[in-house]
Design an enzyme around this catalytic site. Structure first.
Site, PDB file in Angstrom:
ATOM      1  N   LYS A  14       0.854  -1.187   0.000  1.00  0.00           N
ATOM      2  CA  LYS A  14       0.000   0.000   0.000  1.00  0.00           C
ATOM      3  C   LYS A  14       0.890   1.238   0.000  1.00  0.00           C
ATOM      4  O   LYS A  14       1.959   1.235   0.615  1.00  0.00           O
ATOM      5  CB  LYS A  14      -0.908   0.004   1.227  1.00  0.00           C
ATOM      6  CG  LYS A  14      -1.904  -1.141   1.262  1.00  0.00           C
ATOM      7  CD  LYS A  14      -2.689  -1.135   2.558  1.00  0.00           C
ATOM      8  CE  LYS A  14      -3.587  -2.363   2.655  1.00  0.00           C
ATOM      9  NZ  LYS A  14      -4.219  -2.472   3.989  1.00  0.00           N
ATOM     10  N   ASP A 148       4.826  -0.340  14.654  1.00  0.00           N
ATOM     11  CA  ASP A 148       3.520  -0.592  15.285  1.00  0.00           C
ATOM     12  C   ASP A 148       3.634  -0.752  16.797  1.00  0.00           C
ATOM     13  O   ASP A 148       2.702  -0.451  17.534  1.00  0.00           O
ATOM     14  CB  ASP A 148       2.928  -1.894  14.723  1.00  0.00           C
ATOM     15  CG  ASP A 148       1.959  -1.644  13.582  1.00  0.00           C
ATOM     16  OD1 ASP A 148       2.114  -0.607  12.910  1.00  0.00           O
ATOM     17  OD2 ASP A 148       1.067  -2.474  13.370  1.00  0.00           O
ATOM     18  N   GLY A 210     -11.490  -3.042  13.789  1.00  0.00           N
ATOM     19  CA  GLY A 210     -11.657  -3.405  12.390  1.00  0.00           C
ATOM     20  C   GLY A 210     -11.630  -4.915  12.308  1.00  0.00           C
ATOM     21  O   GLY A 210     -12.051  -5.591  13.243  1.00  0.00           O
ATOM     22  N   ASN A 211     -11.118  -5.471  11.209  1.00  0.00           N
ATOM     23  CA  ASN A 211     -10.992  -6.926  11.125  1.00  0.00           C
ATOM     24  C   ASN A 211     -10.001  -7.423  12.169  1.00  0.00           C
ATOM     25  O   ASN A 211     -10.175  -8.464  12.784  1.00  0.00           O
ATOM     26  CB  ASN A 211     -10.558  -7.344   9.720  1.00  0.00           C
ATOM     27  CG  ASN A 211     -10.902  -8.797   9.441  1.00  0.00           C
ATOM     28  OD1 ASN A 211     -11.923  -9.300   9.898  1.00  0.00           O
ATOM     29  ND2 ASN A 211     -10.043  -9.478   8.723  1.00  0.00           N
ATOM     30  N   GLY A 212      -8.932  -6.634  12.375  1.00  0.00           N
ATOM     31  CA  GLY A 212      -8.087  -6.786  13.552  1.00  0.00           C
ATOM     32  C   GLY A 212      -8.514  -5.698  14.520  1.00  0.00           C
ATOM     33  O   GLY A 212      -8.983  -4.647  14.095  1.00  0.00           O
ATOM     34  N   ASP A 283     -16.716 -10.602   7.939  1.00  0.00           N
ATOM     35  CA  ASP A 283     -17.111  -9.232   7.596  1.00  0.00           C
ATOM     36  C   ASP A 283     -18.391  -8.875   8.355  1.00  0.00           C
ATOM     37  O   ASP A 283     -19.436  -9.505   8.158  1.00  0.00           O
ATOM     38  CB  ASP A 283     -17.339  -9.129   6.084  1.00  0.00           C
ATOM     39  CG  ASP A 283     -17.557  -7.697   5.610  1.00  0.00           C
ATOM     40  OD1 ASP A 283     -18.193  -6.911   6.352  1.00  0.00           O
ATOM     41  OD2 ASP A 283     -17.098  -7.368   4.507  1.00  0.00           O
ATOM     42  N   GLY A 331     -12.193   0.473  10.814  1.00  0.00           N
ATOM     43  CA  GLY A 331     -13.314   0.282   9.898  1.00  0.00           C
ATOM     44  C   GLY A 331     -14.654   0.118  10.584  1.00  0.00           C
ATOM     45  O   GLY A 331     -15.657   0.706  10.168  1.00  0.00           O
ATOM     46  N   VAL A 332     -14.696  -0.674  11.653  1.00  0.00           N
ATOM     47  CA  VAL A 332     -15.939  -0.884  12.399  1.00  0.00           C
ATOM     48  C   VAL A 332     -16.202   0.288  13.335  1.00  0.00           C
ATOM     49  O   VAL A 332     -17.316   0.814  13.409  1.00  0.00           O
ATOM     50  CB  VAL A 332     -15.886  -2.208  13.188  1.00  0.00           C
ATOM     51  CG1 VAL A 332     -17.136  -2.376  14.050  1.00  0.00           C
ATOM     52  CG2 VAL A 332     -15.731  -3.390  12.242  1.00  0.00           C
ATOM     53  N   ASN A 335     -17.528   3.278  11.359  1.00  0.00           N
ATOM     54  CA  ASN A 335     -18.693   3.150  10.474  1.00  0.00           C
ATOM     55  C   ASN A 335     -19.883   2.371  11.029  1.00  0.00           C
ATOM     56  O   ASN A 335     -20.988   2.509  10.515  1.00  0.00           O
ATOM     57  CB  ASN A 335     -18.251   2.497   9.152  1.00  0.00           C
ATOM     58  CG  ASN A 335     -17.246   3.354   8.406  1.00  0.00           C
ATOM     59  OD1 ASN A 335     -17.536   4.486   8.052  1.00  0.00           O
ATOM     60  ND2 ASN A 335     -16.048   2.833   8.192  1.00  0.00           N
TER      61      ASN A 335
END
EC number: 2.7.2.1
Length: 398
Positions: A14, A148, A210-212, A283, A331-332, A335
């Site tokens: 990315k 990180d 998020g997913n993690g 998801d 992400g979670v 949103n």
């Protein structure tokens, strides 16, 4: 100052090119399926249009070279010469106990990151391939590594130690390191900036979901605790990761299912969490659809997911002797209003007075979602790890 930020994974790269110090995004995108058939670069144009460029990219140097060529391309690019790129900032996943801050990358730094490979065998080698690629393609350009794990090096020993044999842990570097540090650092500081609070005098809980996922306790500008441990499996229930689980369950399953270490690792990393409980998906958008259709296991998975977050919020408030700010990100967290509501409901005893109406209409932007009378300010702050990496790069090289 133009800073190129790279995040190199095992099968992806990315990138984001930022104009600092403003943080304006000049270009962004990513290579996917690196080293696999059908590899491609997906970029976002200034008008928001997504463009997919297919190219065979067997390894990282070719991927980074393609990214650079696209940055200079007449149709898709934004620079006329590579000399316009002043520096490159890299996401480096694991700095072990060797790095407590971001650093300019030197041969000595690379050697130390290589020593940390046993702690992050999937991530660190891929991160370093990005560094080597830039050295080859843009010789002489200065590079910075942002870890990180670095933010959590301020955790006291009684927090980061596991209750396992002391000498054995020291021998193998077994301790809690934490991850998502760049995100927790950004959103905690940004929340204080928005609210006009002194970062060094504020108790903050940050929920990167998020997913993690991870939750951090940040007291007076320093990380006190984080839910992720030596690996990114501890703590919260995640998309495919189990989060906290009785270690005795794993030894039991090794015998009952005939699993070896690799099988247990795959079980808790890739087959557990929301996916494992629901049997539907990792998801949460698909989980919400399944819940609407009456799927009981999906409902159970979502209830477990929200409960774990709420439990950690309470624990970290206790650890800090209270909390002033609760931040949702990821992400979670940014949103999914239902998770934020479940976490903050019935928390008045802790000083949270939640504004359900404001929360329900809030997606992906900076917004306070608690009521004015709330003693704890609950706020959503979209994370921006690339900006943080670019900012560190600029600060170190200036």
């Amino acid at each position: 100052m133009k800073v190129l930020v790279l995040n190199c994974g095992s099968s992806s790269v990315k990138y984001k090119l930022l104009e600092m110090p403003k943080g304006d995004v000049l270009a962004q995108g990513g290579v996917e399926k690196l080293g696999l058939p059908g590899s491609f670069l997906k970029l976002t144009m200034p008008n928001g249009e997504k463009v997919v460029l297919e190219k065979d990219m067997p390894e990282h140097t070719i991927a980074v070279e393609f990214i650079l060529s696209v940055l200079k391309d007449d149709k898709y690019g934004c620079i006329k010469s590579y000399e316009e790129i002043d520096a490159v900032g890299h996401r480096l996943v694991h700095g072990g106990e060797k790095f407590s801050n971001s650093v300019e990358i030197t041969p000595e730094v690379i050697a130390k990151v290589e020593e940390c490979i046993p702690l992050a065998p999937l991530h660190n080698p891929a991160n370093l391939k990005g560094v080597v690629a830039i050295e080859k393609l843009l010789p002489g350009i200065r590079q910075v590594g942002v870890f990180d794990t670095a933010f959590f090096q301020t955790m006291p020993e009684h927090v980061y130690r596991y209750a396992l044999p002391y000498d054995m842990c020291n021998k193998h570097g077994v301790r809690r390191y934490g991850f998502h540090g760049t995100s927790h650092r950004y959103v905690s500081a940004r929340a204080c900036e928005i609210l006009g609070l002194d970062y060094d005098k504020t108790r903050i809980i940050t929920a990167h979901i998020g997913n993690g996922a991870s939750i951090a306790a940040i007291k007076n500008g320093k990380a006190l605790d984080v839910s992720l441990g030596m690996t990114p499996v501890e703590g919260l229930m995640m998309g495919t990761r189990s989060g906290d689980v009785d270690p005795g369950v794993l030894t039991f399953l090794m015998e009952a299912e005939g699993l070896q270490a690799a099988g247990i690792s795959e079980l808790i990393n890739k087959k557990s969490g929301v996916l494992g409980v629901s049997g539907v998906s990792s998801d949460l958008r698909e989980i919400e659809d399944a819940i609407k259709n009456g799927n009981e296991r999906a409902t159970l998975a979502m209830t477990m997911y929200d409960y774990r977050i709420k439990k950690y919020v309470g624990a970290y408030a206790a650890a800090m002797g209270g909390v002033d700010v609760l931040v949702f990100t990821g992400g979670v967290g940014e949103n999914q209003y239902t998770t934020r509501e479940k976490v903050c409901t019935d928390m008045e005893f802790m000083g949270i007075v939640f504004d359900s109406k404001v929360n329900e209409g809030m997606r992906g932007k900076e917004m306070v979602i608690s009521k004015p009378e709330s003693k704890v300010t609950v706020i959503v702050v979209p994370t921006d790890e690339e900006y943080m990496i670019a900012s560190d790069t600029m600060t170190i090289l200036k």
